[in-house]
Write a protein that holds these residues in place. Sequence first.
Motif, PDB file in Angstrom:
ATOM      1  N   VAL A  56      31.143   8.070 -12.336  1.00 32.64           N
ATOM      2  CA  VAL A  56      31.544   7.906 -10.930  1.00 32.64           C
ATOM      3  C   VAL A  56      30.328   7.657 -10.045  1.00 32.64           C
ATOM      4  CG1 VAL A  56      33.621   9.305 -11.217  1.00 32.64           C
ATOM      5  CG2 VAL A  56      31.495  10.403 -10.486  1.00 32.64           C
ATOM      6  N   LEU A  57      29.164   8.119 -10.502  1.00 32.34           N
ATOM      7  CA  LEU A  57      27.941   7.909  -9.717  1.00 32.34           C
ATOM      8  C   LEU A  57      27.365   6.509  -9.896  1.00 32.34           C
ATOM      9  CD1 LEU A  57      26.077  11.321 -10.187  1.00 32.34           C
ATOM     10  CD2 LEU A  57      27.509  10.561  -8.272  1.00 32.34           C
ATOM     11  N   THR A  58      27.988   5.717 -10.771  1.00 32.90           N
ATOM     12  CA  THR A  58      27.499   4.344 -10.931  1.00 32.90           C
ATOM     13  C   THR A  58      27.786   3.502  -9.694  1.00 32.90           C
ATOM     14  OG1 THR A  58      29.555   3.650 -12.022  1.00 32.90           O
ATOM     15  CG2 THR A  58      27.737   4.389 -13.433  1.00 32.90           C
ATOM     16  N   LEU A  59      28.755   3.896  -8.884  1.00 28.82           N
ATOM     17  CA  LEU A  59      29.043   3.118  -7.671  1.00 28.82           C
ATOM     18  C   LEU A  59      27.918   3.244  -6.637  1.00 28.82           C
ATOM     19  CD1 LEU A  59      32.891   3.558  -7.276  1.00 28.82           C
ATOM     20  CD2 LEU A  59      31.601   1.694  -8.320  1.00 28.82           C
ATOM     21  N   PRO A  60      27.452   4.460  -6.292  1.00 31.01           N
ATOM     22  CA  PRO A  60      26.264   4.508  -5.421  1.00 31.01           C
ATOM     23  C   PRO A  60      25.035   3.909  -6.097  1.00 31.01           C
ATOM     24  CG  PRO A  60      26.906   6.728  -6.124  1.00 31.01           C
ATOM     25  CD  PRO A  60      28.024   5.802  -6.485  1.00 31.01           C
ATOM     26  N   ALA A  61      24.944   4.033  -7.425  1.00 29.76           N
ATOM     27  CA  ALA A  61      23.820   3.423  -8.137  1.00 29.76           C
ATOM     28  C   ALA A  61      23.882   1.906  -8.019  1.00 29.76           C
ATOM     29  CB  ALA A  61      23.840   3.840  -9.608  1.00 29.76           C
ATOM     30  N   ALA A  62      25.082   1.352  -8.131  1.00 34.73           N
ATOM     31  CA  ALA A  62      25.245  -0.103  -7.986  1.00 34.73           C
ATOM     32  C   ALA A  62      24.921  -0.542  -6.562  1.00 34.73           C
ATOM     33  CB  ALA A  62      26.661  -0.508  -8.358  1.00 34.73           C
ATOM     34  N   THR A  63      25.233   0.307  -5.575  1.00 39.20           N
ATOM     35  CA  THR A  63      24.880   0.003  -4.198  1.00 39.20           C
ATOM     36  C   THR A  63      23.370  -0.078  -4.028  1.00 39.20           C
ATOM     37  OG1 THR A  63      26.870   1.150  -3.422  1.00 39.20           O
ATOM     38  CG2 THR A  63      25.145   0.735  -1.803  1.00 39.20           C
ATOM     39  N   LEU A  64      22.662   0.824  -4.693  1.00 38.09           N
ATOM     40  CA  LEU A  64      21.200   0.800  -4.650  1.00 38.09           C
ATOM     41  C   LEU A  64      20.665  -0.482  -5.288  1.00 38.09           C
ATOM     42  CD1 LEU A  64      18.509   2.206  -4.028  1.00 38.09           C
ATOM     43  CD2 LEU A  64      18.716   3.395  -6.230  1.00 38.09           C
ATOM     44  N   VAL A  65      21.232  -0.869  -6.415  1.00 33.86           N
ATOM     45  CA  VAL A  65      20.845  -2.131  -7.062  1.00 33.86           C
ATOM     46  C   VAL A  65      21.110  -3.301  -6.120  1.00 33.86           C
ATOM     47  CG1 VAL A  65      21.335  -3.698  -8.979  1.00 33.86           C
ATOM     48  CG2 VAL A  65      21.222  -1.227  -9.386  1.00 33.86           C
ATOM     49  N   GLY A  66      22.282  -3.289  -5.489  1.00 32.50           N
ATOM     50  CA  GLY A  66      22.621  -4.370  -4.568  1.00 32.50           C
ATOM     51  C   GLY A  66      21.666  -4.445  -3.394  1.00 32.50           C
TER      52      GLY A  66
END
Length: 266
Positions: free
Chosen positions: A153-163
Motif C-alpha cells: 500500500v505504501l507503493t503509491l506514495p513511493a510512486a508519487t516520489l518517483v513521479g
Amino acid sequence: MARLADVLPVPAGAGMARTLVERNYRSFRRTWTIIVSGFFEPVFYLFAMGVGVGALVGDVDAGDGRLVPYAVFVAPALLAASAMNGAVFDSTTNVFFKLKYAKLYDSVLATPLGPRDVAVGEITWALLRGLVYAAAFLLVATLAGAVTSWWAVLTLPAATLVGWAFASVGMAVATYMRTWADFDWLQLAILPMFLFSATFFPLSAYPAAVQGVVQATPLYHGVAMIRDLMLGQVTGGMAVHVGYLAVMGAVGTVWTGRRIERLLLR
C-alpha cells in the motif's frame, strides 16, 4: 461542490499553482482516454514478461537469497517505470507544446500566477498523472497475484516520489528543447534506464563494473524502493532510495522554476 483548487494539497509555498492544476484537470477530463492509454504498456509488459517469460525463467533471487516467482520480481519494477513514464512524458511533451506553440504561459502570466506557480503546477499535474498510472497498475498486479505483502500500500506514495523526481527534471529539460526532434534524446535516456535498472533481472546479474553505474540511475532507486515494499523487505537502507529521489525532485523543481522565470520574463 468544492473546486479542485480548494481541496488539492500542493507543496508549501506553491502559491496559486493549484489553479493551474485545476486548469489542466478541466482540460484533460474530456480527453481522458489519452491519459488512460499510457496505463496499458506496463500491463502488457507484466503479462508478456512476468507471465510469459516467467514460465521459462522460474524463480529468481530477490536480492536477499529469497526466491520469488519472476512475475512477483518484475511487477514492482514495472510499477516504478509506469510512474516514471507518466510523469516524465507529461512534463515534457505537454509543457513543450504549451511553451513553444500554444504560448499558454504568456496568458497565464497575465493572471496573478507567476513563473514559479507555473513550474510547481505543471510538475504537480505530471506526478498526479504518474500516480494514476501506478495505482491502476498496482490493482492489476494485485489481481494477477504479483503482490505478496501489505507493505505494497505504501507503493503509491513511493510512486508519487518517483513521479516528482522525474517530472521536475523532465520539465526542466523540456525548457531547453527547440523542436520535436529533440525528444529523441529524451527517449535515448529513458529507454536504457527502463531496460537496465534491475527492471527485468537482479542487480547481481550485471558485471561488477557495471553495477555501480546501474545503482547511480534514478529509476534503479525507484525500482529498488518499490520492490522492497511489495516484497515486504523494509529496512533502513530504503532511506537511501528516498533521499536520492527527494533530492532529485527538489533540485528539479528549483531548476524548472528558474528556467521558466528566465524564459517568460526575459
